[in-house]
Design an enzyme around this catalytic site. Structure first.
Site, PDB file in Angstrom:
ATOM      1  N   GLY A  94       0.933  -1.210   0.182  1.00 44.20           N
ATOM      2  CA  GLY A  94       0.049  -0.045   0.118  1.00 44.20           C
ATOM      3  C   GLY A  94       0.751   1.292  -0.041  1.00 44.20           C
ATOM      4  O   GLY A  94       1.793   1.357  -1.103  1.00 44.20           O
ATOM      5  N   GLU A  95       0.570   2.074   0.857  1.00 42.00           N
ATOM      6  CA  GLU A  95       1.445   3.475   0.962  1.00 42.00           C
ATOM      7  C   GLU A  95       2.065   3.553   2.270  1.00 42.00           C
ATOM      8  O   GLU A  95       1.524   3.708   3.339  1.00 42.00           O
ATOM      9  CB  GLU A  95       0.714   4.470   0.576  1.00 42.00           C
ATOM     10  CG  GLU A  95       1.313   5.836   0.332  1.00 42.00           C
ATOM     11  CD  GLU A  95       2.646   5.587  -0.710  1.00 42.00           C
ATOM     12  OE1 GLU A  95       2.703   5.315  -1.658  1.00 42.00           O
ATOM     13  OE2 GLU A  95       3.755   6.344   0.073  1.00 42.00           O
ATOM     14  N   SER A  96       3.265   3.386   2.675  1.00 44.86           N
ATOM     15  CA  SER A  96       3.864   3.082   3.753  1.00 44.86           C
ATOM     16  C   SER A  96       3.741   4.431   4.557  1.00 44.86           C
ATOM     17  O   SER A  96       3.580   4.458   5.700  1.00 44.86           O
ATOM     18  CB  SER A  96       5.299   2.910   3.895  1.00 44.86           C
ATOM     19  OG  SER A  96       6.073   3.532   3.065  1.00 44.86           O
ATOM     20  N   CYS A 145       6.133  -5.468   0.533  1.00 47.07           N
ATOM     21  CA  CYS A 145       6.148  -4.009  -0.166  1.00 47.07           C
ATOM     22  C   CYS A 145       6.254  -2.963   0.886  1.00 47.07           C
ATOM     23  O   CYS A 145       7.166  -2.869   1.609  1.00 47.07           O
ATOM     24  CB  CYS A 145       5.269  -3.836  -1.347  1.00 47.07           C
ATOM     25  SG  CYS A 145       5.789  -2.816  -2.549  1.00 47.07           S
ATOM     26  N   ILE A 203       5.274  -3.446  -7.583  1.00 48.80           N
ATOM     27  CA  ILE A 203       4.479  -2.227  -7.934  1.00 48.80           C
ATOM     28  C   ILE A 203       5.150  -1.141  -7.176  1.00 48.80           C
ATOM     29  O   ILE A 203       4.929  -1.017  -5.687  1.00 48.80           O
ATOM     30  CB  ILE A 203       3.042  -2.633  -7.547  1.00 48.80           C
ATOM     31  CG1 ILE A 203       2.448  -3.660  -8.287  1.00 48.80           C
ATOM     32  CG2 ILE A 203       1.942  -1.240  -7.687  1.00 48.80           C
ATOM     33  CD1 ILE A 203       1.186  -4.285  -7.648  1.00 48.80           C
ATOM     34  N   HIS A 248       4.662  -8.917  -4.704  1.00 51.92           N
ATOM     35  CA  HIS A 248       3.315  -9.004  -4.129  1.00 51.92           C
ATOM     36  C   HIS A 248       2.838 -10.679  -4.509  1.00 51.92           C
ATOM     37  O   HIS A 248       2.098 -10.830  -5.717  1.00 51.92           O
ATOM     38  CB  HIS A 248       2.431  -8.300  -4.975  1.00 51.92           C
ATOM     39  CG  HIS A 248       2.557  -6.775  -3.920  1.00 51.92           C
ATOM     40  ND1 HIS A 248       1.943  -6.322  -3.336  1.00 51.92           N
ATOM     41  CD2 HIS A 248       3.358  -5.840  -4.953  1.00 51.92           C
ATOM     42  CE1 HIS A 248       2.257  -5.230  -2.898  1.00 51.92           C
ATOM     43  NE2 HIS A 248       3.135  -4.589  -3.862  1.00 51.92           N
ATOM     44  N   GLU A 282       0.410 -12.211  -3.411  1.00 42.15           N
ATOM     45  CA  GLU A 282      -0.834 -12.343  -3.137  1.00 42.15           C
ATOM     46  C   GLU A 282      -1.640 -11.984  -4.577  1.00 42.15           C
ATOM     47  O   GLU A 282      -2.688 -12.198  -4.566  1.00 42.15           O
ATOM     48  CB  GLU A 282      -1.454 -11.380  -2.035  1.00 42.15           C
ATOM     49  CG  GLU A 282      -1.555 -10.159  -2.315  1.00 42.15           C
ATOM     50  CD  GLU A 282       0.124  -9.517  -2.355  1.00 42.15           C
ATOM     51  OE1 GLU A 282       0.874 -10.181  -2.068  1.00 42.15           O
ATOM     52  OE2 GLU A 282       0.077  -8.159  -2.382  1.00 42.15           O
TER      53      GLU A 282
HETATM   54  N1  GLN Z   1       5.898   2.801  -2.903  1.00 42.33           N
HETATM   55  C1  GLN Z   1       5.028   2.467  -1.660  1.00 42.33           C
HETATM   56  C2  GLN Z   1       5.697   2.915  -0.348  1.00 42.33           C
HETATM   57  O1  GLN Z   1       6.694   3.439  -0.549  1.00 42.33           O
HETATM   58  C3  GLN Z   1       5.034   0.891  -1.562  1.00 42.33           C
HETATM   59  C4  GLN Z   1       4.193   0.108  -2.660  1.00 42.33           C
HETATM   60  C5  GLN Z   1       3.568  -1.080  -2.530  1.00 42.33           C
HETATM   61  O2  GLN Z   1       3.373  -1.353  -1.212  1.00 42.33           O
HETATM   62  N2  GLN Z   1       3.256  -1.506  -3.479  1.00 42.33           N
HETATM   63  O3  GLN Z   1       5.087   2.753   0.677  1.00 42.33           O
END
Ligand code: GLN
Length: 195
Positions: free
Chosen positions: A51-53, A83, A139, A175, A177
Site C-alpha cells: 500500500g502506501e507506507s 512491499c 508495484i 506481491h 498475493e
Molecule cells: N511505494 C510504496 C511505499 O513507499 C510501496 C508500494 C507498494 O506497497 N506496492 O510505501
C-alpha cells in the site's frame, strides 16, 4: 491448512489486504483482519500488506498499533511484510528516511525501480520455498539495499534480494498475493506455532 493455531492476522488499515485474504482462502488458512491493536490478541501471525507506507505510518500513530506490532514480534510471532509492509518492518529506510518498526536488519530504498509506470512482473527464484520460478509482481516497489548478518535471503530476482527473513520476521518487495503462486504464503503459514 489450519494446523490448530489461531487465525492469521492481516493488517487492514490501508493497502491490498483483501488480496492476502483471498490467497489465504485459497490455501485454506483461516484469517482475521487486524484494524486495532487489541485484534492482535486473537491472531497467531501477522501479514502487513502493500500500500502506501507513509499513510500507514500516520494511521499507526492514531491507533497505537506500531507499538503493539513490536510487542507481537517480541513474543516470537511470525510477521510477513510485503512491499509497504516490508518498508515498515525494516531497520533502515532510504529515499527518504522515515519512521519504521526496525524489526528486520535490512536497509530498504522506497520506490527504487522508479514510478508507477516502472512497475513490472518478473520471474524470480525462492529455492527453499519453491522448485519452480516464482512470478514476482513489483508495484512501485522498494529495493533491499543492505542485508544484515543475521538475515537469510529466501528469494532473489536478478541479482537483488527480494524476500528475506530474520527469525520470525519476513519481508518481501513483491506481491505473491496478486498471483496464483502460493509458495510464499504456504511457507509463512508453516512458521506459525501451534497453540
Ligand atoms: N511505494 C510504496 C511505499 O513507499 C510501496 C508500494 C507498494 O506497497 N506496492 O510505501
Amino acid at each position: 491448512m489450519n494446523n490448530g493455531h489461531k487465525p492469521v492476522g492481516i493488517l487492514a488499515i490501508q493497502g491490498d489486504f483483501s488480496m492476502h485474504a483471498k490467497m489465504l482462502d485459497a490455501i485454506k488458512a483461516p484469517w482475521k483482519l487486524v484494524k486495532h491493536s487489541a485484534d492482535l490478541d486473537a491472531v497467531s501471525g501477522l501479514i502487513m500488506p502493500g500500500g502506501e507506507s507513509t499513510t500507514m505510518l500516520k494511521l499507526f500513530e492514531l491507533e497505537g498499533i506500531g507499538k503493539a506490532i513490536k510487542e507481537f514480534a517480541a513474543q516470537g510471532k511470525p510477521i510477513y511484510g510485503t512491499c509497504a509492509g516490508a518498508i515498515l518492518l525494516a531497520k533502515e529506510v532510504l529515499n527518504p528516511p522515515q519512521e519504521k518498526l526496525g524489526l528486520i536488519d535490512i536497509a530498504i530504498e522506497r520506490n527504487a525501480y522508479g514510478r508507477q509506470i516502472d512497475s513490472s512482473i518478473q520471474p524470480g527464484e525462492c529455492p527453499d520455498l519453491a522448485d519452480h520460478p516464482v512470478e514476482m509482481v513489483f508495484i512501485r516497489a522498494p529495493i533491499i539495499r543492505r542485508v544484515g548478518k543475521g538475515v537469510r535471503v529466501l528469494g532473489r530476482c536478478g541479482n537483488l534480494p527480494v524476500l528475506v527473513e530474520q527469525g520470525n520476521v519476513m519481508a518481501g518487495t513483491f506481491h505473491p498475493e496478486l498471483t496464483d503462486d502460493q509458495s510464499v504464503h504456504k511457507y509463512f503459514i508453516s512458521k506459525l506455532s501451534r497453540d
